[in-house]
Design an enzyme around this catalytic site. Structure first.
Site, PDB file in Angstrom:
ATOM      1  N   ASP A 177       0.858  -1.174   0.000  1.00  0.00           N
ATOM      2  CA  ASP A 177       0.000   0.000   0.000  1.00  0.00           C
ATOM      3  C   ASP A 177       0.899   1.229   0.000  1.00  0.00           C
ATOM      4  O   ASP A 177       1.857   1.308   0.769  1.00  0.00           O
ATOM      5  CB  ASP A 177      -0.895  -0.004   1.243  1.00  0.00           C
ATOM      6  CG  ASP A 177      -1.925   1.104   1.204  1.00  0.00           C
ATOM      7  OD1 ASP A 177      -2.881   0.974   0.434  1.00  0.00           O
ATOM      8  OD2 ASP A 177      -1.753   2.104   1.935  1.00  0.00           O
ATOM      9  N   ASN A 211      -1.930  12.910  -4.601  1.00  0.00           N
ATOM     10  CA  ASN A 211      -2.966  13.375  -5.530  1.00  0.00           C
ATOM     11  C   ASN A 211      -3.418  14.794  -5.191  1.00  0.00           C
ATOM     12  O   ASN A 211      -3.616  15.614  -6.081  1.00  0.00           O
ATOM     13  CB  ASN A 211      -4.169  12.428  -5.514  1.00  0.00           C
ATOM     14  CG  ASN A 211      -3.960  11.184  -6.348  1.00  0.00           C
ATOM     15  OD1 ASN A 211      -3.140  11.167  -7.257  1.00  0.00           O
ATOM     16  ND2 ASN A 211      -4.697  10.147  -6.050  1.00  0.00           N
ATOM     17  N   HIS A 262      -3.793  14.386  -9.890  1.00  0.00           N
ATOM     18  CA  HIS A 262      -4.010  12.964 -10.183  1.00  0.00           C
ATOM     19  C   HIS A 262      -3.093  12.453 -11.290  1.00  0.00           C
ATOM     20  O   HIS A 262      -2.730  11.274 -11.297  1.00  0.00           O
ATOM     21  CB  HIS A 262      -5.483  12.726 -10.544  1.00  0.00           C
ATOM     22  CG  HIS A 262      -6.397  12.869  -9.367  1.00  0.00           C
ATOM     23  ND1 HIS A 262      -6.619  11.854  -8.481  1.00  0.00           N
ATOM     24  CD2 HIS A 262      -7.123  13.925  -8.922  1.00  0.00           C
ATOM     25  CE1 HIS A 262      -7.444  12.253  -7.544  1.00  0.00           C
ATOM     26  NE2 HIS A 262      -7.779  13.519  -7.779  1.00  0.00           N
ATOM     27  N   ASP A 304      -0.919   9.206 -10.874  1.00  0.00           N
ATOM     28  CA  ASP A 304      -0.927   8.089 -11.828  1.00  0.00           C
ATOM     29  C   ASP A 304       0.493   7.724 -12.256  1.00  0.00           C
ATOM     30  O   ASP A 304       0.838   6.541 -12.365  1.00  0.00           O
ATOM     31  CB  ASP A 304      -1.759   8.440 -13.062  1.00  0.00           C
ATOM     32  CG  ASP A 304      -3.257   8.461 -12.779  1.00  0.00           C
ATOM     33  OD1 ASP A 304      -3.665   8.001 -11.693  1.00  0.00           O
ATOM     34  OD2 ASP A 304      -4.002   8.939 -13.655  1.00  0.00           O
ATOM     35  N   GLU A 364      -4.246   2.523  -4.708  1.00  0.00           N
ATOM     36  CA  GLU A 364      -2.802   2.495  -4.501  1.00  0.00           C
ATOM     37  C   GLU A 364      -2.348   1.191  -3.859  1.00  0.00           C
ATOM     38  O   GLU A 364      -1.298   1.121  -3.228  1.00  0.00           O
ATOM     39  CB  GLU A 364      -2.367   3.700  -3.652  1.00  0.00           C
ATOM     40  CG  GLU A 364      -2.698   3.623  -2.187  1.00  0.00           C
ATOM     41  CD  GLU A 364      -4.132   3.994  -1.817  1.00  0.00           C
ATOM     42  OE1 GLU A 364      -4.413   3.988  -0.624  1.00  0.00           O
ATOM     43  OE2 GLU A 364      -4.958   4.260  -2.698  1.00  0.00           O
TER      44      GLU A 364
END
Length: 185
Positions: free
Chosen positions: A98, A106, A111, A115, A141
């Site tokens: 994680d 973000n 974002h 990404d 994530e």
């Protein structure tokens, strides 16, 4: 005169037969050409359909952002790996990863940068895993790895190596100024 007329009529009949034969030949050639074109078009459509089907199968199995296996494929292949490990009495480890504080990435960088960070983590995870291991994106994530033939200590070593790779990766090229860390269990 009658003989000339008879010969002329015979010539006309022969010419009509020749024209009819040529028309028949042209018609056959046209039909063959249409058939060949139809077969070629059908073959092209068949190839296209095969390629589309192959692409759809790929898309159904992979995460479109990271190109890793998706959650569904992870569980399908995971069941196979567990069954195989049980049948052959081999060890099997699963690691879960994680990204720490991913929401702040973000929020602070956008974002698109988040990404890109996920793509980098996917790349680092794929590099760290062995060829027979499975590394997949669970969603968001979260990532998971299935490690056939690996005991707990070796799984911890792989997880630590992956954690260090992510922590040491320089993200300044993306405009992310702090390092990304991951939690792995």
């Amino acid at each position: 005169v009658k003989q000339n007329e008879l010969l002329a009529n015979q010539n006309k009949i022969k010419r009509l037969k020749i024209i009819a034969a040529e028309n028949k030949k042209f018609s056959q050639q046209r039909n063959i050409a249409i058939l060949v074109i139809t077969v070629i078009v059908f073959f092209i459509l068949l190839l296209r359909q095969v390629n589309v089907r192959k692409k759809l199968k790929y898309l159904a199995k992979t995460d479109s952002l990271t190109n890793l296996y998706n959650r569904r494929t992870l569980f399908d292949k995971g069941i196979e790996a567990v069954t195989e490990a049980q049948c052959e009495n081999h060890s099997l480890s699963v690691i879960l990863l994680d990204v720490d504080f991913f929401k702040s990435i973000n929020d602070n960088y956008g974002h698109d940068k988040g990404d890109e960070a996920l793509k980098i983590i996917a790349k680092l995870g794929s590099e760290t895993m062995r060829s027979r291991d499975l590394f997949a994106r669970l969603g968001g994530e979260e990532f998971a790895g299935i490690l056939p033939g690996v005991g707990c200590d070796e799984a911890k070593a792989i997880a630590e190596r992956l954690r260090e790779k992510v922590a040491n990766y320089d993200l300044s090229a993306l405009g992310i100024e702090h390092q990304i860390t991951v939690s792995i269990g």
